[in-house]
Every structure is written in structure tokens, then in C-alpha cells.
Design an enzyme around this catalytic site. Structure first.
Site, short mmCIF file in Angstrom:
data_model
loop_
_atom_site.label_atom_id
_atom_site.label_comp_id
_atom_site.label_asym_id
_atom_site.label_seq_id
_atom_site.Cartn_x
_atom_site.Cartn_y
_atom_site.Cartn_z
N GLY A 47 0.71 -1.11 -0.06
CA GLY A 47 -0.03 -0.27 0.00
C GLY A 47 0.85 1.09 -0.03
CD GLN A 52 3.50 5.72 2.76
OE1 GLN A 52 2.60 5.13 2.23
NE2 GLN A 52 4.50 5.00 3.31
CB CYS A 98 5.48 1.80 7.42
SG CYS A 98 5.24 3.27 6.63
CG LEU A 99 6.73 1.00 1.22
CD1 LEU A 99 5.91 1.53 -0.22
CD2 LEU A 99 7.89 0.24 0.72
CG HIS A 140 -0.14 0.90 7.51
ND1 HIS A 140 1.00 0.57 8.31
CD2 HIS A 140 0.53 1.54 6.58
CE1 HIS A 140 2.12 0.84 8.07
NE2 HIS A 140 1.70 1.71 6.85
CD GLU A 141 -0.73 2.47 3.05
OE1 GLU A 141 -0.58 3.35 2.92
OE2 GLU A 141 -0.08 1.33 3.13
CG HIS A 144 0.54 6.51 5.85
ND1 HIS A 144 1.71 6.87 6.47
CD2 HIS A 144 0.73 5.32 5.45
CE1 HIS A 144 2.60 6.06 6.36
NE2 HIS A 144 2.12 4.83 6.15
NI NI Z 1 3.02 3.16 5.72
#
Ligand code: NI
Length: 175
Positions: A47, A52, A98-99, A140-141, A144
Site C-alpha cells: 500500500g 508518503q 511501512c515504506l 494503515h494507509e 497516513h
Molecule cells: Ni505506511
């Protein structure tokens, strides 16, 4: 399409509340969606949310884990201005990455069943239900978009570590 740079933990945009998208069909937004999909696929993430990639928009993309194992052959899930709601009180703890926090994993409580609503990339309303891993990704997304990173959801900081060590931690955490 273009691969986008991913903001890393510590950059203030990750802590901002992102702004609603008023004009989904704007070229700028359509290009952003395409670039986010390409970036998610390139990084192997499941995701990716607009903040991000340094864009304060309420938008995220996700792999279609609601469509079974062979989800890589499907166009990703795309939602603008999402609203998520729990469908029950059931909470499950599982490790997330998480990226924007590369290498690390943390055990995070999430609702196991949720509903989502919002707009698709053409600006049409969408809604549905999500369970399990897909529900976890959406939460999670969506976090953000509110400037929340997963460490802020942790109930126990001993349940965080590098992915390379998590197998040991997982064993250690067995009841
Ligand atoms: Ni993330």
C-alpha cells in the site's frame, strides 16, 4: 510514469493531516495515482498513501488482498477521500511494516472488519467491506492521511524490531 521518492520517518509531511481531493479528474491527480501505483509495485509495498510521496492529498493505493492470492494481476485498489468505520469490536494484533520506516516491523492492533467509502479514481462513489489483512492495509494507509504512523498505534514497544530479527521476536512472543 515516474517512480516517486518516498518520505522517510522524520519528514513533517508524514505527520500532517492531508487535504480532501476536490477534483479527482485533474491531470495532476491522475498522474499522481499512476505514479503511486508504479512506485508501490516497484518497492514491493502492499500500500502507499499520498503523503508518503510528499503530497498532502487524501488518497491511497493498495494491493487487492481482498481478491485472493493472485492479486498482482489485478489493478490496485485506489480510493480518494476515504472514510473507514469498524464493523465490529474485534481487534487483531499483527506485524506491519511501512515504506516510510524501512527495515522495521511493529505489532499493531487493528479492527478485523471494517467498511470503507470514498471515491474511485474517476470520482464515482465506492463503498465496501474489508476483513483481515486487507482491512489492516486499509487502516494503515488511511492512518497516513491523518498523519499517524504505525508506531503511534503500538501498545507494547517491545513488539517492534528489524524485519531481519522479527522471526526471533515472533518466537519470543508466543504464549
Ligand atoms: Ni505506511
Amino acid at each position: 510514469m515516474t517512480l516517486l521518492k518516498i518520505a522517510q520517518l522524520g519528514h513533517p509531511i508524514l505527520l500532517q493531516v492531508a487535504l480532501p481531493i476536490d477534483h479527482p479528474l485533474d491531470d495532476d491527480i491522475q498522474r499522481l495515482i499512476d505514479d503511486m501505483i508504479e512506485t508501490m509495485n516497484d518497492t514491493g509495498g502492499v500500500g502507499l498513501a499520498a503523503p508518503q510521496v510528499y503530497r498532502s492529498h487524501r488518497l491511497f493505493v493498495a494491493k487487492r488482498f481482498d481478491q485472493g492470492e493472485d492479486n498482482d494481476s489485478l489493478p490496485p485498489f485506489v480510493i480518494l477521500n476515504p472514510v473507514l468505520r469498524p464493523l465490529s469490536d474485534t481487534i487483531d494484533d499483527a506485524f506491519e511494516g511501512c515504506l516510510s520506516i524501512p527495515g522495521l516491523r511493529g505489532k499493531i492492533p487493528r479492527n478485523t472488519e471494517i467498511t470503507y467509502s470514498g471515491l474511485d479514481r474517476e470520482g464515482y462513489p465506492i463503498e465496501g467491506q474489508a476483513t483481515g489483512y486487507f482491512a489492516r492495509i486499509l487502516q494503515h494507509e488511511n492512518d497516513h492521511l491523518d498523519g499517524i504512523l504505525y508506531p503511534a498505534r503500538m501498545r507494547d514497544w517491545s513488539h517492534m524490531g528489524f524485519a531481519t530479527e522479527i522471526t526471533h521476536l515472533s518466537k519470543h512472543l508466543q504464549p
